[in-house]
Every structure is written in C-alpha cells, then in structure tokens.
Design an enzyme around this catalytic site. Structure first.
Site, PDB file in Angstrom:
ATOM      1  NE  ARG A 137      -3.147   0.227   3.130  1.00 28.52           N
ATOM      2  CZ  ARG A 137      -2.645   0.379   4.362  1.00 28.52           C
ATOM      3  NH1 ARG A 137      -2.023   1.500   4.686  1.00 28.52           N
ATOM      4  NH2 ARG A 137      -2.758  -0.575   5.258  1.00 28.52           N
TER       5      ARG A 137
ATOM      6  CE1 TYR B 131     -15.093   9.975 -18.233  1.00 26.27           C
ATOM      7  CE2 TYR B 131     -14.761  10.255 -15.884  1.00 26.27           C
ATOM      8  CZ  TYR B 131     -15.085   9.456 -16.966  1.00 26.27           C
ATOM      9  OH  TYR B 131     -15.386   8.144 -16.753  1.00 26.27           O
TER      10      TYR B 131
ATOM     11  CG  ASP C 141      -8.539  15.115 -16.961  1.00 25.32           C
ATOM     12  OD1 ASP C 141      -7.747  14.453 -17.665  1.00 25.32           O
ATOM     13  OD2 ASP C 141      -9.628  14.657 -16.571  1.00 25.32           O
TER      14      ASP C 141
ATOM     15  CE  LYS D 107     -10.903   6.634 -19.941  1.00 27.34           C
ATOM     16  NZ  LYS D 107     -11.340   7.920 -19.469  1.00 27.34           N
TER      17      LYS D 107
END
Ligand SMILES: *Cc1c(COP(=O)(O)O)cnc(C)c1O
Length: 385
Positions: free
Chosen positions: A53, A105, A177, A202
């Site tokens: 983690r 988005y 972004d 993407k």
C-alpha cells in the site's frame, strides 16, 4: 529523483533510468513484484519496501516513469483516473472553492457535485476558454482552478499558461486533466500548471484492458499529501495493473502518432458526409480554440466529436458500426464511438447540456490504430440507410 535526459520516446520504452534498481536479474520486461509485503534483513534495516500500500517496486517504476514523461519530480499511480482525482481533492480543506471548466469528463463533474461538495467545498463551473469568465469566478477562498483541454466532449480549449498565471495571481493552483493528449502532445507542468491528473486507462495504457490514474507534480507539499493519502486510504494501483500500464506506455508514441494521423484524415472525410452536420476536431482550423491549442500542444490527438442530422441517424449509426464499437472509453488501439448524452455526460442537468451542445445528435469518436480505409468504410456503411 532527478530529471531524466532520455528523450520522450526512449523514456516510454525504457522507463525512467532512475527506476532501474527494480531490475535485479537483467529481465528486459520490468519484473512484476506481486507481493503484498516485504521482509526486512534485521531490526532497523529495510530494502526500501515495507508493504505494497505504501510502495511496491513495480508501481514505483511506473510512477517514476510517468513523472519523468510529465516533467515532474513526483508521480503517484492510482487504481483509476477517478481514484486519482478523488485522492487529490480529498486533501483540500473544507470551506475552500474550486473553479472548474464546464466542458469536462462527466465523472469529474459528478465528483465535484457530490463527494467534494459534501466535504464542504464549492465548485463554480465556467467556460474556461474565456479568461474573463475565470477571472470573474475567483473568490477569496478559491484554492484550485481545474481544467481539461481540449475539453470533453465539445473540445473547449483553455489557455494553460494564461490560466496558470491567473490562478497564481489569486493564490490558487492550476490542475490540468491531460487525459486526452498525454505529455507526448501537451506538457501542462512546463506551461505553469501545478498538478497534472490523468486517466491512465486511456492513451497511456492504450489497450482497453486496464484502469489506471495518475497525479504528477513538482510541488513537494502536494507530493507529501499524496503519499500520505495513498498510505492512508489505499486507492493506489495494484502491481499487475502497474505492469500492464508499463507495457502499454512502451508504445505510447507510435500509437498516438498513428491514431492522430487516422483522426486527422477521418475528420476531413467526415466533413464530406452529408448526414454529418458538424465535425469538432481540434486539428481542424475551423474548430474553435485551434490556434491556442497549436501554441501549447505539439499534436491534436485522436478525439473527434460529430453532430449527426438526427437522433434516428445516431441510432442507426451506433447499431451498424462494426470496427468502431459502441462503448464508453477512449484512447485505446481499438476505435470506439461514445454517446455522451446517455454515457459519459448523462448526469449533467438538461439545460446545461443543451447550452454546452451535448445533444441527442452528438457522437464522440476515439480513433484507434486500424487501417484508415477500413475505418472510413465502416462509418460510411453505418451512416447509410
Ligand atoms: C476516463 C476519464 C477520467 C476518469 O478515469 P478512469 O480511469 O475511468 O477512472 C478522467 N478524465 C478524463 C478526461 C477521462 O477521459
């Protein structure tokens, strides 16, 4: 971590040179360290890894590579783009204010309007292609200006450099972004942005087979916060997904070039189709923002939005396409067609949607690396009655 001297395409294939310590055996493929925990040689000694983690060798290789691509000192990999965004905005104090592009988005919009709002943080949505509109939206408590350029789905272009200056003059940070272009075509940090957030799902990973998300920055305080949030909330990327993303990035430049070349040709072709009423492609001189985009990016990417003549044509088109698949995502080697109205942008109030041009005739295309003639013929037959 030092900046790497490798060129962008070399970095994509080789990864960050600083990350080489992972490679102990000479393996050409970065080892997938599928381990939750790490043994210590003795009391007070460490291999540098404790528990996945906090840090994992495969993820670290990826994080250092994406940071190097973005021109950032620090990079953090999350389980998807939305996890990256959520992690970033969870570090904001309540009673702060965000100014956001209104052409973003749909998931980012939902995040601002629900979870972030519940944290006591208000968001003002503006058309960020207008610097005056951004300027007008500032309040004394504005901490972040959030933009996506070109925007999603109607390709609104925001001037990154001027927006960064504006944000800084008001004591706020600029967050970009950069999912639609990646650092191969646009480097927001070099233009003054403080943070880049992107969905690695993407273009970066590029094969529609893995979800990933990234935050990169040169700001030490933000990096400390992000490390703390990853450690505390655990939305980081798993080792195998890190490995898949490392593999995907190796071909980023060749994929993007072929995808952009296909998209540019397809945009020209779409202009000649009678049932296509309007083509939005940032590589077309008539698409608003084309000139500003050219001044801040080195390529146009492979996203095209088209308006068909009627919703009936849209229905036929989405049913008849064969190579393009009707699916919600973008950036991969496979061409996809998305219907923003019911898929990516369904949660925007109707009036706002209409105002932004997210209508029942809008279709968004993500162009892949297939043969151009095949793609063109696929669209041609899908438009035919
Ligand atoms: C897909 C996408 C996101 C969210 O990323 P996920 O990996 O799907 O969580 C954020 N921003 C943009 C522009 C996107 O296209």
């Amino acid at each position: 971590m030092e900046f790497s001297n490798y060129c962008f395409d070399t970095l994509c294939v080789q990864g960050s040179p600083e990350a080489k310590s992972v490679d102990l055996s000479g393996a050409i493929s970065v080892p997938l360290v599928q381990s939750a925990t790490f043994a210590h040689p003795g009391l007070g000694e460490s291999t540098g890894y404790d528990y996945s983690r906090l840090s994992n060798p495969t993820r670290k290789f990826l994080e250092e590579t994406v940071a190097a691509l973005d021109g950032a000192k620090f990079g953090f990999a999350f389980s998807c783009g939305m996890a990256a965004e959520t992690a970033f905005f969870s570090m904001l104090e309540s009673k702060s204010h965000i100014i956001s592009s209104d052409d973003i988005y749909g998931g980012s919009l939902r995040l601002f309007n629900t979870i972030v709002k519940k944290q006591g943080i208000e968001t003002t949505f503006v058309d960020t292609s207008s610097l005056e509109q951004i300027e007008k939206a500032f309040r004394p408590d504005t901490k972040i200006v959030f933009i996506e350029t070109p925007g999603n789905p109607v390709m609104t272009v925001t001037d990154i450099k001027k927006t960064a200056e504006l944000a800084h003059s008001h004591g706020a940070l600029l967050v970009v972004d950069n999912t639609f272009l990646t650092a191969y075509y646009q480097k927001p940090l070099a233009l003054g942005a403080d943070v880049v957030i992107q969905s690695g799902t993407k273009f970066l990973a590029g094969h529609n087979d893995v979800l990933a998300g990234f935050v990169t920055t040169n700001n030490e305080k933000i990096a400390e916060d992000m490390a703390f949030i990853t450690k505390t909330t655990g939305s980081m990327l798993a080792p195998f997904d890190s490995w898949l993303t490392i593999r995907g990035i190796k071909t980023l430049t060749v994929r993007l070039e072929k995808q952009s070349e296909n998209a540019a040709k397809l945009a020209q072709y779409l202009k000649t189709e009678k049932l296509v009423k309007k083509v939005l492609y940032i590589g077309l001189p008539e698409t608003p923002g084309h000139e500003i985009h050219k001044s801040q990016a080195s390529g146009f990417g492979s996203m095209i939005s088209i308006y068909l003549d009627s919703s009936k044509t849209v229905e036929r088109f989405l049913r008849k396409i064969r190579i393009f698949r009707y699916a919600e995502s973008l950036g991969g080697v496979e061409s996809l067609a998305t219907y923003p109205l019911t898929q990516t942008h369904s949660e925007i109030p109707e009036e706002k949607r209409r105002q932004k041009g997210i209508t029942d005739t809008l279709v968004r295309l993500s162009v892949g690396i297939e043969n151009f003639e095949d793609l063109k013929n696929d669209i041609k037959q899908a438009l035919e009655d």
